[in-house]
Design a protein around this motif. Structure first.
Motif, PDB file in Angstrom:
ATOM      1  N   ASN A  33       0.818  -1.212   0.000  1.00 30.72           N
ATOM      2  CA  ASN A  33       0.000   0.000   0.000  1.00 30.72           C
ATOM      3  C   ASN A  33       0.856   1.268   0.000  1.00 30.72           C
ATOM      4  O   ASN A  33       0.332   2.374   0.175  1.00 30.72           O
ATOM      5  CB  ASN A  33      -0.956   0.011   1.195  1.00 30.72           C
ATOM      6  CG  ASN A  33      -0.226  -0.095   2.529  1.00 30.72           C
ATOM      7  OD1 ASN A  33       0.999  -0.006   2.595  1.00 30.72           O
ATOM      8  ND2 ASN A  33      -0.978  -0.284   3.604  1.00 30.72           N
ATOM      9  N   LYS A  35       2.803   2.529   2.124  1.00 33.79           N
ATOM     10  CA  LYS A  35       2.934   3.266   3.376  1.00 33.79           C
ATOM     11  C   LYS A  35       4.384   3.296   3.826  1.00 33.79           C
ATOM     12  O   LYS A  35       5.155   2.363   3.584  1.00 33.79           O
ATOM     13  CB  LYS A  35       2.066   2.642   4.469  1.00 33.79           C
ATOM     14  CG  LYS A  35       0.576   2.783   4.240  1.00 33.79           C
ATOM     15  CD  LYS A  35      -0.204   2.655   5.534  1.00 33.79           C
ATOM     16  CE  LYS A  35       0.022   3.852   6.430  1.00 33.79           C
ATOM     17  NZ  LYS A  35      -0.914   3.888   7.576  1.00 33.79           N
ATOM     18  N   GLN A  36       4.756   4.384   4.494  1.00 38.30           N
ATOM     19  CA  GLN A  36       6.079   4.528   5.080  1.00 38.30           C
ATOM     20  C   GLN A  36       5.928   4.978   6.524  1.00 38.30           C
ATOM     21  O   GLN A  36       4.956   5.657   6.879  1.00 38.30           O
ATOM     22  CB  GLN A  36       6.921   5.538   4.291  1.00 38.30           C
ATOM     23  CG  GLN A  36       7.277   5.070   2.886  1.00 38.30           C
ATOM     24  CD  GLN A  36       8.180   6.058   2.163  1.00 38.30           C
ATOM     25  OE1 GLN A  36       7.979   7.266   2.236  1.00 38.30           O
ATOM     26  NE2 GLN A  36       9.171   5.544   1.468  1.00 38.30           N
ATOM     27  N   TYR A  37       6.896   4.600   7.344  1.00 39.21           N
ATOM     28  CA  TYR A  37       6.820   4.880   8.773  1.00 39.21           C
ATOM     29  C   TYR A  37       8.107   5.543   9.252  1.00 39.21           C
ATOM     30  O   TYR A  37       9.180   5.337   8.686  1.00 39.21           O
ATOM     31  CB  TYR A  37       6.571   3.587   9.545  1.00 39.21           C
ATOM     32  CG  TYR A  37       5.258   2.927   9.189  1.00 39.21           C
ATOM     33  CD1 TYR A  37       4.093   3.230   9.885  1.00 39.21           C
ATOM     34  CD2 TYR A  37       5.179   2.017   8.129  1.00 39.21           C
ATOM     35  CE1 TYR A  37       2.881   2.640   9.544  1.00 39.21           C
ATOM     36  CE2 TYR A  37       3.979   1.425   7.779  1.00 39.21           C
ATOM     37  CZ  TYR A  37       2.830   1.742   8.489  1.00 39.21           C
ATOM     38  OH  TYR A  37       1.627   1.166   8.142  1.00 39.21           O
ATOM     39  N   ASP A  62       0.380   5.073  14.271  1.00 40.32           N
ATOM     40  CA  ASP A  62       0.088   4.392  13.008  1.00 40.32           C
ATOM     41  C   ASP A  62       1.151   3.312  12.849  1.00 40.32           C
ATOM     42  O   ASP A  62       2.344   3.621  12.762  1.00 40.32           O
ATOM     43  CB  ASP A  62       0.146   5.402  11.863  1.00 40.32           C
ATOM     44  CG  ASP A  62      -0.354   4.826  10.546  1.00 40.32           C
ATOM     45  OD1 ASP A  62      -0.721   3.640  10.515  1.00 40.32           O
ATOM     46  OD2 ASP A  62      -0.363   5.575   9.548  1.00 40.32           O
ATOM     47  N   ASN A 204      10.556   9.579   5.046  1.00 35.00           N
ATOM     48  CA  ASN A 204       9.275   9.555   4.340  1.00 35.00           C
ATOM     49  C   ASN A 204       9.471  10.001   2.900  1.00 35.00           C
ATOM     50  O   ASN A 204      10.416  10.673   2.583  1.00 35.00           O
ATOM     51  CB  ASN A 204       8.270  10.480   5.031  1.00 35.00           C
ATOM     52  CG  ASN A 204       7.892   9.930   6.404  1.00 35.00           C
ATOM     53  OD1 ASN A 204       7.858   8.719   6.594  1.00 35.00           O
ATOM     54  ND2 ASN A 204       7.609  10.815   7.344  1.00 35.00           N
TER      55      ASN A 204
END
Length: 204
Positions: A33, A35-37, A62, A204
């Motif tokens: 998806n 997403k990055q953290y 998150d 990010n």
């Protein structure tokens, strides 16, 4: 001679697989998806990884928990426990591949030594709960609305068998009894064996 070459080729392939498996870290992982953290941690047992971003303004975490090298016949779980580094009292996110072939995530509170592993509410809010199962990796995604006293707490992760949508008891030896530690969602520290590990940042 042909037999010798087959042995050499097999050894090379096996060595390559072992190197690639051992080289996997949370810093190299990506998500379907996209997403990055902000933070991630290589958990020391069961080939598991934790990714998260703490939003101080919203009071949310998150996160994504990934269990690599598993199968569709195993369940995977990650939890935080304000009571300490034990399973009893854990507030858990669990996922498994159901009989329809789809990853099924749910929350459950571990309140006994023989838990039902059935859906139940946690002591804090959970939203956007979902799971994916790809390439023998189970990944659980969620947004946690946790109070300040749980921003630095104990964490537990676990895995076990699944048969006909029934979750069985996890093994009581090896990494399954060592998969406990701590996490600080603010500082970005996470580790196993009850101690904080190194801080890892991702751009990010």
């Amino acid at each position: 001679m042909e037999k010798t070459w087959k042995i050499v080729l097999f050894s090379c392939l096996l060595g390559s697989f072992l190197v690639s498996s051992s080289a996997q870290t949370c810093k190299t992982q990506t998500f379907s998806n996209s997403k990055q953290y902000a933070n991630c941690s290589d958990l020391p047992h069961l080939n598991c990884f934790l990714h998260w971003t703490y939003d101080s303004a919203a009071g949310t975490v998150d996160m994504a928990f990934r269990h690599s090298g598993t199968s569709s016949e195993r369940w995977s779980a990650w939890a935080i426990n304000p009571s300490g580094p034990t399973m009893m009292g854990s507030q858990a996110l669990v996922a498994y591949v159901n009989s329809s072939g789809l990853p099924h995530p749910f929350t459950t509170s571990i309140d006994s030594m023989n838990p039902s592993m059935q859906q139940s509410d946690l002591s804090f809010g959970v939203s956007d709960l979902m799971a994916t199962f790809e390439n023998n990796e189970m990944t659980i995604f969620a947004v946690l609305s946790i109070p300040e006293n749980l921003l630095s707490t104990s964490q537990v992760w676990q895995e076990g068998p699944v048969t006909s949508d029934q979750l069985g008891a996890h093994p009581f030896s090896g990494g399954n009894v060592q998969s406990v530690g701590s996490v600080n969602f603010i500082t970005g520290q996470s580790g196993g064996d009850g101690s904080a590990g190194s801080r890892v940042r991702r751009r990010n």
